[in-house]
Design an enzyme around this catalytic site. Sequence first.
Site, PDB file in Angstrom:
ATOM      1  N   TRP A 106       5.847   5.948  12.093  1.00  0.00           N
ATOM      2  CA  TRP A 106       6.640   4.769  11.769  1.00  0.00           C
ATOM      3  C   TRP A 106       7.823   5.118  10.878  1.00  0.00           C
ATOM      4  CZ3 TRP A 106       6.016   1.216  15.095  1.00  0.00           C
ATOM      5  CH2 TRP A 106       4.769   1.056  15.721  1.00  0.00           C
ATOM      6  N   ASP A 177       8.072   0.231   3.604  1.00  0.00           N
ATOM      7  CA  ASP A 177       7.356  -0.458   4.672  1.00  0.00           C
ATOM      8  C   ASP A 177       5.886  -0.451   4.275  1.00  0.00           C
ATOM      9  OD1 ASP A 177       6.040  -1.275   6.940  1.00  0.00           O
ATOM     10  OD2 ASP A 177       6.888   0.253   8.269  1.00  0.00           O
ATOM     11  N   LYS A 201      -1.812  -6.954   9.762  1.00  0.00           N
ATOM     12  CA  LYS A 201      -2.860  -6.070   9.232  1.00  0.00           C
ATOM     13  C   LYS A 201      -3.658  -6.782   8.140  1.00  0.00           C
ATOM     14  CE  LYS A 201      -0.404  -2.633  11.238  1.00  0.00           C
ATOM     15  NZ  LYS A 201      -0.761  -1.833  12.404  1.00  0.00           N
TER      16      LYS A 201
END
Length: 367
Positions: A106, A177, A201
């Site tokens: 990511w 992030d 999440k």
Amino acid sequence: MNQTMTRAWNFNAGPSALPLPVLEKAQKELVNFRESGMSVMELSHRSALYEGVHNEAIELLKELLQIPDGYQVLFLQGGASLQFSMIPMNFLQEGMRAGYVLTGSWSEKALKEATILKQETYVAASTKEESYRRIPGLDELKLEQGSAYLHITSNNTIYGSEWAEYPDTGEIPLIADMSSDILSRPVDVSKFGMIYAGAQKNLGPSGVTVVILRSDLIEKARTDIPTMLRYDIHNKNNSLYNTPPTFGIYMLGLVLKWVQQLGGVQAVEARNQEKAQLIYNAIDESNGFYTGHVSDKMSRSLMNITFRLPSEALEKEFLSQAKAQGFVGLNGHRSVGGCRASAYNAVPVEACQALRDFMIEFQRAHG
């Protein structure tokens, strides 16, 4: 299968488990929200009833994360992936460079989006050559003075690593992030210029992206970019410039109330430590039958526990038997293989105990 209820042991990496009390509350209110005769999904986003839901979620997030004055909370769409583009578009002024720390897939994607925009970037640190088996040490960071920002990914879902300590970047804004570990442990928001996270999440269902952004950065952001990609526009309109994902924000608010009822983020962290330790102990005490992907124990994630078995054939059998026992989502990411248990906030301790027991029994049968 867990015999006390008909729900699976859900270890999916995302969308992930939601707290059962939250789902039951939403079920109860689904058709007639607060005697409105409508579902939350049917309310106008301009109505007083919905704005109450919206603003309460913002205030709960501020309270739980102890967000100081001088920060704004935004509810956006497009997932964390859209933020990969919005961040350089808003903050990377001409003639400036931005640093990125590579710790997994990511963070690589975040860097790629900035380079697609022809923006000036550099890699401040990376453990790619080590197959992302650890987080770089703070002394490994090579931060250029005058950088527009430094971008990190706080937790790496695919490889199973997590920052234990964040860098002090001084005047350079630190942007993180936190999609896969926000609200899982206390964090000093004042260390960051910006924190962002997809909700799916730890915060709620997919569809909402939370952005926590320092006010002075909003004031300095570029305005020569498309309207929907401007943080100042969303901030000025309290994230109501266009129709927001109203049901997702409502669900996010319910999750935040659930965290509050558990005792707040400190209580959630203690619970997460207990859950992760159950599974890591099964790995560490297996005499090499299970091996964790992350080599540095200080870099181990509380959220995503990645491990391999002695052979792919055994991994296939492990996953097949686990599925038959009611465990869901234990396959490792397709790019790295192996197994992964994502023990996000809503995953109960009992699920991790059950997985630990299954791992021990499987080793006894096949070790």
